[in-house]
Design a protein around this motif. Structure first.
Motif, PDB file in Angstrom:
ATOM      1  N   ARG A 170      63.299   0.979  40.373  1.00  0.00           N
ATOM      2  CA  ARG A 170      62.250   1.418  41.332  1.00  0.00           C
ATOM      3  C   ARG A 170      62.393   3.150  41.089  1.00  0.00           C
ATOM      4  NH1 ARG A 170      63.692  -1.570  44.974  1.00  0.00           N
ATOM      5  NH2 ARG A 170      65.330  -0.251  46.021  1.00  0.00           N
ATOM      6  N   ALA A 171      63.569   3.526  40.862  1.00  0.00           N
ATOM      7  CA  ALA A 171      63.823   5.043  40.693  1.00  0.00           C
ATOM      8  C   ALA A 171      63.064   5.677  39.226  1.00  0.00           C
ATOM      9  CB  ALA A 171      65.393   5.360  40.744  1.00  0.00           C
ATOM     10  N   ILE A 172      63.143   4.704  38.378  1.00  0.00           N
ATOM     11  CA  ILE A 172      62.574   5.311  37.123  1.00  0.00           C
ATOM     12  C   ILE A 172      61.060   5.027  37.275  1.00  0.00           C
ATOM     13  CG2 ILE A 172      62.343   4.331  34.827  1.00  0.00           C
ATOM     14  CD1 ILE A 172      64.868   3.413  35.014  1.00  0.00           C
ATOM     15  N   LYS A 173      60.634   4.209  37.799  1.00  0.00           N
ATOM     16  CA  LYS A 173      59.024   3.944  38.085  1.00  0.00           C
ATOM     17  C   LYS A 173      58.601   5.183  39.042  1.00  0.00           C
ATOM     18  CE  LYS A 173      58.421  -0.928  36.698  1.00  0.00           C
ATOM     19  NZ  LYS A 173      58.037  -2.288  36.919  1.00  0.00           N
ATOM     20  N   SER A 174      59.511   5.647  40.059  1.00  0.00           N
ATOM     21  CA  SER A 174      58.804   6.569  40.844  1.00  0.00           C
ATOM     22  C   SER A 174      59.302   8.031  40.344  1.00  0.00           C
ATOM     23  CB  SER A 174      59.895   6.251  42.146  1.00  0.00           C
ATOM     24  OG  SER A 174      59.657   5.223  42.846  1.00  0.00           O
ATOM     25  N   ARG A 175      59.678   7.886  39.108  1.00  0.00           N
ATOM     26  CA  ARG A 175      59.796   9.169  38.457  1.00  0.00           C
ATOM     27  C   ARG A 175      61.159  10.208  39.076  1.00  0.00           C
ATOM     28  NH1 ARG A 175      57.351   7.725  33.801  1.00  0.00           N
ATOM     29  NH2 ARG A 175      55.204   6.955  34.505  1.00  0.00           N
ATOM     30  N   PHE A 176      61.880   9.666  39.810  1.00  0.00           N
ATOM     31  CA  PHE A 176      63.070   9.970  40.456  1.00  0.00           C
ATOM     32  C   PHE A 176      63.792  10.347  38.992  1.00  0.00           C
ATOM     33  CE2 PHE A 176      62.018   8.650  44.699  1.00  0.00           C
ATOM     34  CZ  PHE A 176      61.866   9.959  45.353  1.00  0.00           C
ATOM     35  N   ALA A 177      63.900   9.558  38.061  1.00  0.00           N
ATOM     36  CA  ALA A 177      65.046   9.709  37.136  1.00  0.00           C
ATOM     37  C   ALA A 177      64.235   8.927  35.913  1.00  0.00           C
ATOM     38  CB  ALA A 177      66.152   8.674  37.469  1.00  0.00           C
ATOM     39  N   GLU A 178      65.030   9.294  34.781  1.00  0.00           N
ATOM     40  CA  GLU A 178      64.552   8.583  33.511  1.00  0.00           C
ATOM     41  C   GLU A 178      65.531   7.488  33.050  1.00  0.00           C
ATOM     42  OE1 GLU A 178      64.753  11.567  30.264  1.00  0.00           O
ATOM     43  OE2 GLU A 178      63.140  13.128  31.589  1.00  0.00           O
ATOM     44  N   PRO A 179      65.240   6.521  32.198  1.00  0.00           N
ATOM     45  CA  PRO A 179      65.850   5.627  31.916  1.00  0.00           C
ATOM     46  C   PRO A 179      67.372   6.002  31.245  1.00  0.00           C
ATOM     47  CG  PRO A 179      63.640   4.870  31.138  1.00  0.00           C
ATOM     48  CD  PRO A 179      63.860   6.541  31.600  1.00  0.00           C
ATOM     49  N   ARG A 180      67.531   7.059  30.494  1.00  0.00           N
ATOM     50  CA  ARG A 180      68.736   7.534  30.254  1.00  0.00           C
ATOM     51  C   ARG A 180      69.400   7.980  31.122  1.00  0.00           C
ATOM     52  NH1 ARG A 180      69.979  12.727  28.506  1.00  0.00           N
ATOM     53  NH2 ARG A 180      70.842  11.818  26.589  1.00  0.00           N
ATOM     54  N   ASP A 181      69.259   8.069  32.578  1.00  0.00           N
ATOM     55  CA  ASP A 181      70.116   8.591  33.482  1.00  0.00           C
ATOM     56  C   ASP A 181      71.122   7.544  34.013  1.00  0.00           C
ATOM     57  OD1 ASP A 181      69.269  11.100  33.714  1.00  0.00           O
ATOM     58  OD2 ASP A 181      67.386  10.684  34.828  1.00  0.00           O
ATOM     59  N   PHE A 182      70.850   6.261  33.391  1.00  0.00           N
ATOM     60  CA  PHE A 182      71.573   5.150  33.867  1.00  0.00           C
ATOM     61  C   PHE A 182      72.373   4.733  32.900  1.00  0.00           C
ATOM     62  CE2 PHE A 182      67.920   5.297  36.368  1.00  0.00           C
ATOM     63  CZ  PHE A 182      68.694   5.166  37.957  1.00  0.00           C
ATOM     64  N   LEU A 183      73.643   3.993  33.110  1.00  0.00           N
ATOM     65  CA  LEU A 183      74.460   3.366  31.948  1.00  0.00           C
ATOM     66  C   LEU A 183      74.717   1.734  32.703  1.00  0.00           C
ATOM     67  CD1 LEU A 183      77.676   5.379  31.319  1.00  0.00           C
ATOM     68  CD2 LEU A 183      75.413   5.562  30.351  1.00  0.00           C
ATOM     69  N   ALA A 184      74.224   0.916  31.721  1.00  0.00           N
ATOM     70  CA  ALA A 184      74.323  -0.410  32.106  1.00  0.00           C
ATOM     71  C   ALA A 184      75.422  -1.266  31.368  1.00  0.00           C
ATOM     72  CB  ALA A 184      72.785  -1.306  31.664  1.00  0.00           C
ATOM     73  N   VAL A 185      76.541  -1.974  32.176  1.00  0.00           N
ATOM     74  CA  VAL A 185      77.635  -2.165  31.649  1.00  0.00           C
ATOM     75  C   VAL A 185      77.993  -3.636  32.136  1.00  0.00           C
ATOM     76  CG1 VAL A 185      80.342  -1.791  31.347  1.00  0.00           C
ATOM     77  CG2 VAL A 185      78.431   0.082  31.920  1.00  0.00           C
ATOM     78  N   THR A 186      78.252  -4.541  31.038  1.00  0.00           N
ATOM     79  CA  THR A 186      78.594  -6.048  31.362  1.00  0.00           C
ATOM     80  C   THR A 186      80.041  -6.254  30.869  1.00  0.00           C
ATOM     81  OG1 THR A 186      77.996  -8.302  31.055  1.00  0.00           O
ATOM     82  CG2 THR A 186      77.729  -6.826  29.218  1.00  0.00           C
ATOM     83  N   GLY A 187      80.741  -7.000  31.796  1.00  0.00           N
ATOM     84  CA  GLY A 187      82.300  -7.212  31.370  1.00  0.00           C
ATOM     85  C   GLY A 187      83.055  -6.245  31.837  1.00  0.00           C
ATOM     86  N   VAL A 188      84.294  -6.548  32.310  1.00  0.00           N
ATOM     87  CA  VAL A 188      85.332  -5.652  32.791  1.00  0.00           C
ATOM     88  C   VAL A 188      86.741  -5.731  31.975  1.00  0.00           C
ATOM     89  CG1 VAL A 188      84.274  -5.881  35.179  1.00  0.00           C
ATOM     90  CG2 VAL A 188      86.157  -7.643  34.433  1.00  0.00           C
ATOM     91  N   THR A 189      87.550  -4.837  32.294  1.00  0.00           N
ATOM     92  CA  THR A 189      88.790  -4.858  31.955  1.00  0.00           C
ATOM     93  C   THR A 189      89.825  -4.721  33.019  1.00  0.00           C
ATOM     94  OG1 THR A 189      88.060  -3.431  29.905  1.00  0.00           O
ATOM     95  CG2 THR A 189      90.524  -3.141  30.591  1.00  0.00           C
ATOM     96  N   VAL A 190      90.822  -5.426  33.031  1.00  0.00           N
ATOM     97  CA  VAL A 190      91.491  -6.046  34.166  1.00  0.00           C
ATOM     98  C   VAL A 190      93.083  -5.607  33.908  1.00  0.00           C
ATOM     99  CG1 VAL A 190      92.533  -7.903  35.769  1.00  0.00           C
ATOM    100  CG2 VAL A 190      89.964  -7.842  34.802  1.00  0.00           C
ATOM    101  N   TRP A 191      93.795  -4.939  34.784  1.00  0.00           N
ATOM    102  CA  TRP A 191      95.270  -4.811  34.938  1.00  0.00           C
ATOM    103  C   TRP A 191      95.864  -5.511  36.130  1.00  0.00           C
ATOM    104  CZ3 TRP A 191      91.782  -0.639  33.820  1.00  0.00           C
ATOM    105  CH2 TRP A 191      91.968  -0.066  32.582  1.00  0.00           C
ATOM    106  N   THR A 192      96.949  -6.227  35.907  1.00  0.00           N
ATOM    107  CA  THR A 192      97.517  -6.946  36.966  1.00  0.00           C
ATOM    108  C   THR A 192      99.038  -6.410  37.058  1.00  0.00           C
ATOM    109  OG1 THR A 192      98.213  -8.858  35.613  1.00  0.00           O
ATOM    110  CG2 THR A 192      96.094  -9.054  36.717  1.00  0.00           C
ATOM    111  N   SER A 193      99.603  -6.781  38.232  1.00  0.00           N
ATOM    112  CA  SER A 193     101.076  -6.396  38.401  1.00  0.00           C
ATOM    113  C   SER A 193     101.999  -7.034  37.560  1.00  0.00           C
ATOM    114  CB  SER A 193     101.392  -6.323  39.854  1.00  0.00           C
ATOM    115  OG  SER A 193     101.081  -7.670  40.444  1.00  0.00           O
ATOM    116  N   ASN A 194     101.444  -8.335  37.128  1.00  0.00           N
ATOM    117  CA  ASN A 194     102.194  -9.182  36.605  1.00  0.00           C
ATOM    118  C   ASN A 194     102.579  -8.657  35.030  1.00  0.00           C
ATOM    119  OD1 ASN A 194     102.456 -11.300  38.463  1.00  0.00           O
ATOM    120  ND2 ASN A 194     100.668 -12.442  37.719  1.00  0.00           N
ATOM    121  N   ASP A 195     101.585  -7.861  34.563  1.00  0.00           N
ATOM    122  CA  ASP A 195     101.820  -7.135  33.239  1.00  0.00           C
ATOM    123  C   ASP A 195     102.164  -5.788  33.261  1.00  0.00           C
ATOM    124  OD1 ASP A 195      99.363  -6.176  33.866  1.00  0.00           O
ATOM    125  OD2 ASP A 195      98.200  -7.514  32.456  1.00  0.00           O
TER     126      ASP A 195
END
Length: 266
Positions: free
Chosen positions: A130-155
């Motif tokens: 919506r922000a891109i189509k409203s010209r508030f931003a360009e596509p390159r203003d965003f990062l799209a990320v999938t997947g996460v990195t996890v730290w636990t107290s056990n390690d």
């Protein structure tokens, strides 16, 4: 704010903390988890037993297409955004793709929610489109990320990784420079592989604290030949290959195989 604190009370991790991987010449990720080598990570969840972040500087071969329509000609174009590899885990019940921005105009329009006081905000895909189509931003203003990195107290958690120098906190005054460098990356292809990795390295280098340096003094080749020093671990045993270069090579091979599907690279 919940914090993961290290023995040094000046070092603590909260939501919005940006981390960069070790500057050690012998990378702790040479033989495993190569995707963490020279990584930039944004922390988005901190609990008592777990800390979760996402790698930002590894675009994959997948893309998220944003359709833009010219309101005069009514012609539509698809703009591909690289879908970035954030880590080896997923969080059940959560949106698989996280959208991020670091744009003052979007912050003023309350597009999304802030991640701590980092200046980086998380938003939904619909908010971004919506922000891109409203010209508030360009596509390159965003990062799209999938997947996460996890730290636990056990390690040992992120606290142990910080204490051992596997990661370090990027100063807040460096975050914008790191972010802007990430925006230069593109969807991963065989042709863009080395350029993307160069941008990854540059982003990682920009995150160094003031007064520190990632530059190594040049050393004579001591891995082979006369005067070979078996105690010098800066070179691969009985070779003239620097272990830092080997870590970069292993990282490149991992990206090629895991994110591009190329088991052999030139």
């Amino acid at each position: 704010k919940k914090r993961c604190s290290t023995p040094d009370s000046s070092k603590s991790v909260v939501v919005g903390t940006m981390l960069r991987a070790s500057r050690a010449e012998r990378s702790p990720y040479l033989l495993g988890s190569q995707y963490l080598h020279k990584s930039i990570i944004l922390v988005f969840l901190v609990e008592d037993q777990v800390c979760i972040g996402m790698v930002l500087n590894l675009p994959s071969a997948r893309a998220v297409d944003v359709t833009l329509t010219d309101m005069v000609s009514l012609k539509s174009d698809n703009v591909p955004l690289p879908l970035r590899f954030g880590g080896e885990h997923v969080i059940e019940g959560k949106t698989r793709i996280m959208w991020l921005h670091n744009n003052q105009k979007l912050r003023d329009e309350k597009i999304g929610t802030p991640m701590g006081d980092s200046g980086i905000w998380q938003c939904s895909e619909s908010d971004a489109v919506r922000a891109i189509k409203s010209r508030f931003a360009e596509p390159r203003d965003f990062l799209a990320v999938t997947g996460v990195t996890v730290w636990t107290s056990n390690d040992g958690g992120i606290e142990e990784d910080l204490e051992l120098g596997r990661f370090e906190i990027i100063p807040k005054d460096k975050v914008s420079a790191v972010w802007n460098s990430l925006l230069d990356q593109s969807v991963l292809t065989l042709e863009s592989l080395d350029q993307n990795l160069s941008h990854s390295k540059r982003s990682w280098a920009l995150g160094a604290a003031n007064g520190s340096s990632d530059k190594k003094e040049p050393k004579p080749i001591r891995g082979i030949g006369e005067g070979f020093d078996e105690e010098d671990d800066s070179y691969v045993f009985k070779s003239n290959t620097n272990v830092g270069e080997l870590s970069d090579m292993a990282w490149r091979c991992w990206v090629g195989a895991s994110l591009l599907g190329q088991s052999k690279l030139d």
